[in-house]
Design a protein around this motif. Structure first.
Motif, mmCIF file in Angstrom:
data_model
loop_
_atom_site.group_PDB
_atom_site.id
_atom_site.type_symbol
_atom_site.label_atom_id
_atom_site.label_comp_id
_atom_site.label_asym_id
_atom_site.label_seq_id
_atom_site.Cartn_x
_atom_site.Cartn_y
_atom_site.Cartn_z
ATOM 1 N N THR A 141 0.555 -1.423 -0.024
ATOM 2 C CA THR A 141 -0.315 -0.160 0.073
ATOM 3 C C THR A 141 0.820 1.286 0.084
ATOM 4 O OG1 THR A 141 -1.669 -0.838 1.452
ATOM 5 C CG2 THR A 141 -1.750 1.443 1.124
ATOM 6 N N LYS A 142 1.472 1.363 1.330
ATOM 7 C CA LYS A 142 2.828 2.425 1.556
ATOM 8 C C LYS A 142 3.446 2.531 -0.758
ATOM 9 C CE LYS A 142 6.809 4.265 3.321
ATOM 10 N NZ LYS A 142 7.534 4.947 2.435
ATOM 11 N N LYS A 143 3.815 1.204 -1.399
ATOM 12 C CA LYS A 143 4.422 1.641 -2.077
ATOM 13 C C LYS A 143 3.828 2.318 -4.057
ATOM 14 C CE LYS A 143 7.386 -0.603 -6.387
ATOM 15 N NZ LYS A 143 7.285 0.350 -7.014
ATOM 16 N N LEU A 144 2.777 1.934 -2.894
ATOM 17 C CA LEU A 144 1.327 2.802 -4.130
ATOM 18 C C LEU A 144 1.169 3.767 -4.064
ATOM 19 C CD1 LEU A 144 -1.036 -0.641 -4.105
ATOM 20 C CD2 LEU A 144 0.103 0.107 -5.926
ATOM 21 N N LEU A 145 1.042 4.282 -2.503
ATOM 22 C CA LEU A 145 0.677 5.251 -2.438
ATOM 23 C C LEU A 145 1.834 6.763 -2.927
ATOM 24 C CD1 LEU A 145 -0.445 5.199 1.762
ATOM 25 C CD2 LEU A 145 -2.018 6.292 -0.869
ATOM 26 N N ASP A 146 3.399 6.340 -2.670
ATOM 27 C CA ASP A 146 4.212 6.643 -3.395
ATOM 28 C C ASP A 146 4.443 6.400 -4.764
ATOM 29 O OD1 ASP A 146 5.209 7.375 -0.639
ATOM 30 O OD2 ASP A 146 6.821 4.864 -0.357
ATOM 31 N N ASP A 147 4.049 5.697 -5.119
ATOM 32 C CA ASP A 147 3.196 5.733 -6.751
ATOM 33 C C ASP A 147 2.220 6.536 -7.205
ATOM 34 O OD1 ASP A 147 5.523 4.392 -6.666
ATOM 35 O OD2 ASP A 147 4.700 2.552 -7.681
ATOM 36 N N GLY A 148 1.743 7.515 -6.373
ATOM 37 C CA GLY A 148 1.029 8.119 -7.209
ATOM 38 C C GLY A 148 -0.846 6.988 -7.291
ATOM 39 N N LYS A 149 -0.288 6.256 -6.936
ATOM 40 C CA LYS A 149 -1.973 4.989 -7.406
ATOM 41 C C LYS A 149 -2.297 4.818 -6.134
ATOM 42 C CE LYS A 149 1.227 2.388 -10.398
ATOM 43 N NZ LYS A 149 1.624 0.602 -10.616
ATOM 44 N N LEU A 150 -4.079 6.199 -5.797
ATOM 45 C CA LEU A 150 -4.266 6.549 -4.841
ATOM 46 C C LEU A 150 -5.311 5.438 -4.385
ATOM 47 C CD1 LEU A 150 -4.664 9.945 -4.199
ATOM 48 C CD2 LEU A 150 -3.184 8.348 -3.378
ATOM 49 N N GLN A 151 -6.076 5.061 -6.451
ATOM 50 C CA GLN A 151 -7.710 4.127 -5.908
ATOM 51 C C GLN A 151 -7.194 3.018 -5.453
ATOM 52 O OE1 GLN A 151 -10.567 4.917 -5.644
ATOM 53 N NE2 GLN A 151 -11.028 2.531 -5.911
ATOM 54 N N ALA A 178 -3.912 2.097 -3.976
ATOM 55 C CA ALA A 178 -4.088 1.621 -2.717
ATOM 56 C C ALA A 178 -5.156 1.935 -1.860
ATOM 57 C CB ALA A 178 -3.164 2.530 -2.301
ATOM 58 N N ARG A 179 -6.185 1.916 -1.773
ATOM 59 C CA ARG A 179 -7.242 2.304 -1.234
ATOM 60 C C ARG A 179 -8.134 0.684 -1.813
ATOM 61 N NH1 ARG A 179 -8.613 7.219 -3.527
ATOM 62 N NH2 ARG A 179 -8.686 9.085 -2.589
ATOM 63 N N GLU A 180 -8.216 0.833 -2.306
ATOM 64 C CA GLU A 180 -8.697 -1.261 -3.151
ATOM 65 C C GLU A 180 -7.954 -2.391 -1.635
ATOM 66 O OE1 GLU A 180 -8.727 -1.845 -6.682
ATOM 67 O OE2 GLU A 180 -10.552 -0.138 -6.781
ATOM 68 N N LEU A 181 -6.528 -1.663 -1.578
ATOM 69 C CA LEU A 181 -5.862 -2.512 -0.298
ATOM 70 C C LEU A 181 -5.936 -2.305 0.880
ATOM 71 C CD1 LEU A 181 -4.040 -5.358 -1.581
ATOM 72 C CD2 LEU A 181 -1.916 -3.394 -1.707
ATOM 73 N N ILE A 182 -6.260 -1.508 0.798
ATOM 74 C CA ILE A 182 -6.526 -1.531 2.358
ATOM 75 C C ILE A 182 -7.660 -2.372 2.763
ATOM 76 C CG2 ILE A 182 -7.079 0.507 4.018
ATOM 77 C CD1 ILE A 182 -4.741 2.523 2.852
ATOM 78 N N ASP A 183 -8.734 -2.373 1.892
ATOM 79 C CA ASP A 183 -9.726 -1.827 2.406
ATOM 80 C C ASP A 183 -9.423 -3.841 2.472
ATOM 81 O OD1 ASP A 183 -11.350 -0.063 2.680
ATOM 82 O OD2 ASP A 183 -12.131 -0.050 0.351
ATOM 83 N N LEU A 184 -9.160 -4.387 1.297
ATOM 84 C CA LEU A 184 -8.812 -5.695 1.413
ATOM 85 C C LEU A 184 -8.155 -5.997 2.292
ATOM 86 C CD1 LEU A 184 -8.155 -6.410 -2.488
ATOM 87 C CD2 LEU A 184 -10.616 -7.149 -1.218
ATOM 88 N N GLY A 185 -7.067 -5.674 3.690
ATOM 89 C CA GLY A 185 -6.275 -6.046 4.585
ATOM 90 C C GLY A 185 -7.382 -6.032 4.963
ATOM 91 N N GLU A 186 -7.895 -5.260 5.470
ATOM 92 C CA GLU A 186 -9.107 -5.854 6.344
ATOM 93 C C GLU A 186 -8.860 -7.304 6.891
ATOM 94 O OE1 GLU A 186 -11.480 -2.454 6.626
ATOM 95 O OE2 GLU A 186 -10.418 -0.784 6.544
ATOM 96 N N ASP A 187 -10.190 -7.716 5.902
ATOM 97 C CA ASP A 187 -10.500 -9.344 6.193
ATOM 98 C C ASP A 187 -10.122 -10.172 5.431
ATOM 99 O OD1 ASP A 187 -11.623 -7.444 4.108
ATOM 100 O OD2 ASP A 187 -13.754 -8.828 4.710
ATOM 101 N N VAL A 188 -9.869 -10.183 4.195
ATOM 102 C CA VAL A 188 -8.477 -11.347 3.596
ATOM 103 C C VAL A 188 -8.136 -12.261 4.273
ATOM 104 C CG1 VAL A 188 -7.979 -11.911 1.898
ATOM 105 C CG2 VAL A 188 -9.775 -9.875 1.665
ATOM 106 N N PRO A 189 -6.291 -11.367 5.279
ATOM 107 C CA PRO A 189 -5.844 -12.034 5.873
ATOM 108 C C PRO A 189 -6.340 -13.107 7.183
ATOM 109 C CG PRO A 189 -4.857 -10.205 5.782
ATOM 110 C CD PRO A 189 -6.497 -10.315 4.975
#
Length: 307
Positions: free
Chosen positions: A143-153, A155-166
């Motif tokens: 997520t941090k790498k995506l944010l650094d690369d400016g890929k905000l959308q 990054a948000r999708e990955l953050i949402d998935l990281g909440e319950d998928v693991p």
């Protein structure tokens, strides 16, 4: 699952086995008798995979499909603890095989680096499967790498998935292992494939590959049970024939016993493996004696004719 060592070797039909690269987590020797046994099983008996048990150490070897690099008789071996999960070992084999074929080089140091990276990758993978928080940390890094690369959308999708998928992934793997322990192989396969789908959602592609291979391996277990039953019938039939002094049949016991040892390893039947290995050793000794007796019998008859 933690292999103690991994080694890559070739078998020359004239000169025998030759180690091309090896990497040890625990310093130890790879006995030449093991390699000679593997050479006999792979080349003379044409077995795809081979197992050798010595004390509490298990050695596993499997032939690499080398069509892509036009090289014959290349094999990958593992040194394992006796209680190692062989289904998982066979599942990671194909993942490592892909890496070897992709970056194959005659330079020993380069190949040992590939083996080292592969083994540490396995250990990292196993830790991820045990502990969801490690996967969450990995997602945070992505997520941090995506944010650094400016890929905000993204990054948000990955953050949402990281909440319950693991957590869902860990629970599905736990359920699959439970089914496997209960010998509900179809349910176990289905759960491992579902876990692979969850891993793919969070872009854990190494876990995806491992879980899919493991599901495939588990899918073969019911057929292995049927094959095992048939092999026992074959062995019992041959042993019954031995009562009629058909001593040449000791040689016929070699292949079904070896196959049973391989099948038993898939089910972690360590006590059975030990007994089958001892029986195989006795049959091999009996076969040698039977051949010697046959030759002596022939010489005795020739001597009688010359009197």
């Amino acid at each position: 699952m933690s292999p103690q060592a991994i080694f890559l070797y070739e078998i020359d039909k004239s000169f025998g086995p030759n180690i091309l690269a090896e990497y040890f987590l625990i310093k130890q020797e790879l006995p030449i008798e093991i390699l000679k046994d593997f050479a006999e099983k792979h080349i003379e008996k044409e077995y795809e995979s081979a197992i050798f048990q010595k004390d509490e150490i298990r050695y596993f070897s499997n032939k690499i499909n080398t069509t892509a690099i036009e090289k014959e008789n290349l094999f990958l071996g593992f040194i394992l603890k006796e209680d190692e999960d062989m289904v998982s070992i066979k599942s990671i084999f194909e993942t490592i095989e892909e890496k070897i074929l992709k970056d194959y080089d005659s330079d020993r140091k380069k190949m040992e680096e590939i083996l080292k990276d592969s083994l540490h990758s396995i250990l990292s993978l196993m830790e991820k499967l045990k502990e969801p928080t490690i996967i969450i940390d990995t997602i945070n890094e992505k997520t941090k790498k995506l944010l650094d690369d400016g890929k905000l959308q993204e990054a948000r999708e990955l953050i949402d998935l990281g909440e319950d998928v693991p957590e869902k992934l860990a629970m599905e793997i736990k359920l699959a292992e439970q089914f496997l322990n209960e010998k509900a192989y179809k349910k176990a396969k289905k759960s491992y494939l579902k876990a692979a789908e969850l891993a793919e959602i969070i872009q854990e592609y190494e876990i995806v590959s491992f879980l899919k291979y493991k599901a495939e391996e588990i899918g073969t277990l019911p057929d292995l049970i049927k094959e095992s039953e048939q092999l026992y019938k074959t062995i019992n039939g041959l042993i019954d024939s031995l009562h009629d002094n058909k001593l040449h049949l000791y040689h016929e016991l070699n292949q079904p016993l070896n196959r049973l040892i391989n099948i038993s390893s898939s089910f972690e039947e360590n006590e059975k493996i030990s007994k089958l290995t001892e029986l195989l050793s006795l049959c091999n000794r009996a076969d040698k004696l039977a051949k010697e007796l046959f030759n002596l019998d022939k010489k005795v008859k020739e001597s009688i004719e010359n009197i």
